[in-house]
Design an enzyme around this catalytic site. Structure first.
Site, PDB file in Angstrom:
ATOM      1  N   CYS A  81       3.334  -5.551   5.277  1.00 49.62           N
ATOM      2  CA  CYS A  81       2.162  -4.787   4.849  1.00 49.62           C
ATOM      3  C   CYS A  81       1.136  -4.906   5.960  1.00 49.62           C
ATOM      4  O   CYS A  81       1.168  -5.863   6.727  1.00 49.62           O
ATOM      5  CB  CYS A  81       1.594  -5.337   3.546  1.00 49.62           C
ATOM      6  N   TYR A 123       4.218 -19.521  -6.735  1.00 51.63           N
ATOM      7  CA  TYR A 123       3.609 -20.644  -6.011  1.00 51.63           C
ATOM      8  C   TYR A 123       3.996 -21.978  -6.639  1.00 51.63           C
ATOM      9  O   TYR A 123       3.755 -23.032  -6.061  1.00 51.63           O
ATOM     10  CB  TYR A 123       2.079 -20.462  -5.984  1.00 51.63           C
ATOM     11  N   GLU A 182       9.180   5.014  -9.632  1.00 47.30           N
ATOM     12  CA  GLU A 182       9.012   4.336  -8.336  1.00 47.30           C
ATOM     13  C   GLU A 182      10.249   3.495  -7.995  1.00 47.30           C
ATOM     14  O   GLU A 182      10.716   3.491  -6.857  1.00 47.30           O
ATOM     15  CB  GLU A 182       7.786   3.410  -8.371  1.00 47.30           C
ATOM     16  N   SER A 199      -0.972 -14.708  -7.529  1.00 45.90           N
ATOM     17  CA  SER A 199      -1.974 -15.761  -7.304  1.00 45.90           C
ATOM     18  C   SER A 199      -2.891 -15.979  -8.506  1.00 45.90           C
ATOM     19  O   SER A 199      -3.197 -17.123  -8.861  1.00 45.90           O
ATOM     20  CB  SER A 199      -2.796 -15.420  -6.064  1.00 45.90           C
ATOM     21  N   LYS A 245       5.341  -6.236  -9.928  1.00 45.50           N
ATOM     22  CA  LYS A 245       4.254  -7.149  -9.567  1.00 45.50           C
ATOM     23  C   LYS A 245       2.945  -6.629 -10.100  1.00 45.50           C
ATOM     24  O   LYS A 245       2.691  -5.430  -9.911  1.00 45.50           O
ATOM     25  CB  LYS A 245       4.196  -7.244  -8.043  1.00 45.50           C
ATOM     26  N   LYS A 266       4.278  -1.921  -7.891  1.00 42.72           N
ATOM     27  CA  LYS A 266       3.181  -2.847  -7.618  1.00 42.72           C
ATOM     28  C   LYS A 266       1.894  -2.217  -8.122  1.00 42.72           C
ATOM     29  O   LYS A 266       1.529  -1.120  -7.697  1.00 42.72           O
ATOM     30  CB  LYS A 266       3.094  -3.115  -6.118  1.00 42.72           C
ATOM     31  N   ARG A 276      -7.632  -0.436  -3.943  1.00 42.51           N
ATOM     32  CA  ARG A 276      -6.280   0.002  -3.593  1.00 42.51           C
ATOM     33  C   ARG A 276      -5.697   0.982  -4.615  1.00 42.51           C
ATOM     34  O   ARG A 276      -4.495   1.195  -4.639  1.00 42.51           O
ATOM     35  CB  ARG A 276      -5.357  -1.208  -3.480  1.00 42.51           C
TER      36      ARG A 276
HETATM   37  C1  PBG Z   1      -0.137  -7.184   0.153  1.00 43.54           C
HETATM   38  C2  PBG Z   1       0.158  -8.191  -0.887  1.00 43.54           C
HETATM   39  C3  PBG Z   1      -0.708  -8.665  -1.874  1.00 43.54           C
HETATM   40  C4  PBG Z   1      -0.007  -9.627  -2.598  1.00 43.54           C
HETATM   41  C5  PBG Z   1       1.264  -9.722  -2.034  1.00 43.54           C
HETATM   42  N1  PBG Z   1       1.345  -8.815  -0.990  1.00 43.54           N
HETATM   43  C6  PBG Z   1      -2.130  -8.382  -2.121  1.00 43.54           C
HETATM   44  C7  PBG Z   1      -2.627  -7.053  -2.436  1.00 43.54           C
HETATM   45  O1  PBG Z   1      -1.911  -6.077  -2.594  1.00 43.54           O
HETATM   46  O2  PBG Z   1      -3.846  -6.962  -2.515  1.00 43.54           O
HETATM   47  C8  PBG Z   1      -0.537 -10.390  -3.760  1.00 43.54           C
HETATM   48  C9  PBG Z   1       0.154 -11.654  -4.092  1.00 43.54           C
HETATM   49  C10 PBG Z   1      -0.587 -12.559  -4.996  1.00 43.54           C
HETATM   50  O3  PBG Z   1      -1.650 -12.222  -5.570  1.00 43.54           O
HETATM   51  O4  PBG Z   1      -0.093 -13.677  -5.176  1.00 43.54           O
HETATM   52  N2  PBG Z   1       0.304  -7.568   1.400  1.00 43.54           N
END
Ligand code: PBG
Length: 341
Positions: free
Chosen positions: A138, A331, A251, A292, A266, A213, A235
């Site tokens: 990304c 994690y 998708e 996260s 996700k 996502k 986003r």
């Molecule tokens: C984008 C990406 C994100 C996460 C994984 N890949 C962040 C986003 O789209 O803003 C989020 C992962 C997480 O929150 O643990 N490269």
């Protein structure tokens, strides 16, 4: 006959109460840990786990992320030790996120052959660990504006961004990355990445696509870890709208047609229905990202003594399996793998 010390003895005589003979008693199979373990329907196995790791330039760097206790940004030398621990715990794979020391409008540190992901992958490769290295693909960690691609006045410009993502994927595969995982949500990126990898002699490198996502508030702590919060806007113009499930299936179907080997949903917890729908519809291996914010909520509540971290963690991870995921990016991976004994 009443016995001294029997509390029931003090109760008045009861009529012969109870279920009729032959009654169904499901509690029979819950009576001991052994019998419960025999009839357990779903399991989290070490082989299901992928540990996300953040890597940054430097030597000896371990920068803890405040909102994600136990998670840190690490320079490649420290990262290798973390990977060694993951491999020793029996985790089959890590997924790397790069945090570069400079960024620009086109995210060029993201596809620099001397960039942080190629350097980290090379360091892990040299250590000869029994571990698959997945690279998140990304541009948001590498652009100075924090969006997932190059910008026009209207927003992220899809097609030029796809070219750059394909270039990054080849750079990562050249550096020894085993699997690429595009997380940008641009249209057509899986086909472009597949074509570019094949032309570069990387036909054997699988694509794990972040297929469904969502534009989610649960990514908050990640953006602190990766330094990738958008400077302006959000986003929603490329990540999915949370209320949609049929769109997620479209998708996923597109990504599979374009050549994705593994598809991902996700975040995980607020989207367990999407996981179930995807499992019922598609045969491909299905991954779920326990993101996260999901991690931070458990850690924060447990720190205050409001919940039991281990119980809640295990309950959440098995829920993701029950919903139909094969793989879980989490994690918690190292702790869980160790607790599996
Ligand atoms: C984008 C990406 C994100 C996460 C994984 N890949 C962040 C986003 O789209 O803003 C989020 C992962 C997480 O929150 O643990 N490269």
């Amino acid at each position: 006959m009443a016995t001294i010390g029997n509390p029931l003895a003090t109760l008045p005589e009861q009529p012969a109460a109870g279920l009729p003979p032959g009654a169904r008693r499901p509690r029979r199979l819950r009576g001991s840990a052994l019998v419960r373990s025999m009839v357990r329907e779903h399991h989290v196995r070490r082989e299901d786990l992928v540990l996300p790791l953040f890597t940054c330039p430097g030597l000896g760097v371990r920068h803890e992320i405040e909102a994600m206790p136990g998670v840190a940004r690490m320079s490649p030398d420290v990262l290798v030790e973390e990977c060694r621990e993951a491999a020793d715990a029996g985790i089959p794979a890590v997924i790397l996120f790069g945090v570069p020391d400079h960024k620009d409008g086109a995210g060029s540190p993201g596809y620099d052959p001397e960039g942080i992901i190629p350097r980290a992958a090379a360091a892990i490769g040299e250590a000869g660990l029994d571990l698959l290295v997945i690279a998140d693909v990304c541009l948001c960690e590498y652009t100075d504006h924090g969006h997932c691609g190059v910008l026009t006045e209207e927003g992220v410009d899809n097609d030029p961004t796809v070219e750059l993502l394909a270039r990054a994927s080849v750079v990562y595969a050249d550096a020894g990355v085993d699997v690429v995982a595009p997380s940008d949500m641009m249209d057509g990126r899986v086909a472009a990445i597949r074509g570019a990898l094949d032309r570069a002699g990387h036909a054997e490198v699988p694509i794990m696509a972040y297929a469904a996502k969502y534009a989610s508030g649960f990514y908050g702590p990640f953006r602190e870890a990766a330094g990738s919060a958008p400077r302006f806007g959000d986003r929603r113009g490329y990540q999915m709208d949370p209320p949609n499930v049929r769109e997620a299936l479209r998708e996923i179907s597109l990504d599979l047609e374009e050549g994705a080997d593994v598809v991902m949903v996700k975040p995980a917890l607020a989207y367990l229905d999407v996981l179930r729908a995807a499992r019922d519809r598609f045969d491909a291996p299905l991954a779920a990202y326990n993101v996260s914010g999901e991690y931070a909520m458990i850690k924060a509540a447990a720190e205050r003594g409001w919940i039991d971290e281990i119980r809640v963690r295990d309950e959440v991870l098995v829920a993701i399996k029950r919903a139909g995921a094969d793989l879980i990016l989490t994690y918690f991976a190292k702790d869980v793998a160790r607790s599996l004994g």
